[in-house]
Design a protein around this motif. Sequence first.
Motif, PDB file in Angstrom:
ATOM      1  N   ILE A 156       0.847  -1.256  -0.038  1.00 26.60           N
ATOM      2  CA  ILE A 156       0.021  -0.157   0.191  1.00 26.60           C
ATOM      3  C   ILE A 156       0.897   1.235   0.037  1.00 26.60           C
ATOM      4  N   GLY A 157       0.653   1.970  -1.020  1.00 29.91           N
ATOM      5  CA  GLY A 157       1.545   3.568  -1.135  1.00 29.91           C
ATOM      6  C   GLY A 157       1.145   4.266  -0.284  1.00 29.91           C
ATOM      7  N   SER A 158       1.776   5.608  -0.355  1.00 30.59           N
ATOM      8  CA  SER A 158       1.599   6.461   0.718  1.00 30.59           C
ATOM      9  C   SER A 158       0.220   7.253   0.368  1.00 30.59           C
ATOM     10  N   ASP A 159      -0.324   6.938  -0.898  1.00 27.92           N
ATOM     11  CA  ASP A 159      -1.703   7.459  -1.391  1.00 27.92           C
ATOM     12  C   ASP A 159      -2.877   6.608  -0.939  1.00 27.92           C
ATOM     13  N   GLY A 160      -2.561   5.577  -0.438  1.00 27.17           N
ATOM     14  CA  GLY A 160      -3.562   4.598  -0.022  1.00 27.17           C
ATOM     15  C   GLY A 160      -3.909   3.551  -1.122  1.00 27.17           C
ATOM     16  N   LEU A 161      -3.319   3.561  -2.170  1.00 24.77           N
ATOM     17  CA  LEU A 161      -3.480   2.649  -3.218  1.00 24.77           C
ATOM     18  C   LEU A 161      -2.680   1.271  -3.210  1.00 24.77           C
ATOM     19  N   LEU A 162      -3.385   0.072  -3.437  1.00 25.45           N
ATOM     20  CA  LEU A 162      -2.804  -1.019  -3.458  1.00 25.45           C
ATOM     21  C   LEU A 162      -1.909  -1.186  -4.806  1.00 25.45           C
ATOM     22  N   ARG A 163      -0.699  -1.440  -4.538  1.00 25.82           N
ATOM     23  CA  ARG A 163       0.315  -1.407  -5.802  1.00 25.82           C
ATOM     24  C   ARG A 163       1.144  -2.754  -5.793  1.00 25.82           C
ATOM     25  N   VAL A 164       1.687  -3.106  -7.009  1.00 22.89           N
ATOM     26  CA  VAL A 164       2.626  -4.116  -7.017  1.00 22.89           C
ATOM     27  C   VAL A 164       4.078  -4.013  -6.218  1.00 22.89           C
TER      28      VAL A 164
END
Length: 332
Positions: A156-164
């Motif tokens: 989970i990135g700093s923007d709250g999105l689920l990422r690879v």
Amino acid sequence: MTWHHVPISLNPADVVSRGCTPRELLEHSLWANGPPFLHQSSSKWPSLPNAVKDLPERHSAALVGTVCTDISINCKFPNSFHKLQRVFAYIYRFISNCRAKSSPSRNRVTIEELYLGTVLLLRSIQQVHLAKEYGCLSKDRPCPQKSKMISLRPIIGSDGLLRVGGRLQNANLDFDTQHPILLPKDHPVTKAIIVYFHIKYLHAGSQALLATLRQKYWPIGRRKFVATVINKCIRCFRMKPITWEHVMGSLSANRVQPNPAFHTTEVDYCGPFYHKAEARNKAPHKCYIAVFLCFSTKDTHLEVVQDLTTDSFIAALRRFTSLRGTPRTIWS
């Protein structure tokens, strides 16, 4: 106007609203004749119930349970990613104005609002359709072992999105390319993003489109899902050339009529192959295989040939005829 109270037991409308059969309705005196007090003087009509004038103040406790909902499903433009970005940019502006308690902005949508609105859109989708993985990672717990995304090592990135997750942290690439945003499979917004990039890059094919798309987004389902969306493109379907299929000629009589084995034979070479010489420290020699094939039975006879000279072929042909008999016709 003068209003009067009708008790429940004398109300003919309740006969139908509470349910009854047609036979009961025909035999019901209240439904047919109305309330009996209407035949009497108004002084004998039912009186109004005592109205409570001073109501005590009551504080009710309400328990509200919130469930994450995908707000993009009921959006007006689920098939246009460009319009969805602008819609959620205005939603983000409204939320930020409510939190800041400032005067609403009447300017045009900025690039920052477009980006943050897109983040709001994708985060709401991930919290619903990737809820297990998102919930575990947001609580600093590992991704479930049975998850289909376990091989991607999601974060989970700093923007709250689920990422690879991946292994490109030290690469000279931007953050979106190192950690693409995960998109759920078979979602309208995922299809809208694929169509948006497909048109943006001049109707690129599935492989080129997937390589371009993975620089920022990672749709679950990979090339098969991308190809399914592209195959529904009307312009690509119309411009796709149709290859002309030539009708093959009829087979010859030697191929379809019964004959003895190697009655009609075809011969060809395959190779070269290398075989080790008998002498030590000597380079390997080339050799070939003469393939004799029967037309009607498809029997195959193989003979080793030392080189491509005429004498070598005649020797292989003599060995073949000594074992199989002399063919009537040989095709080369």
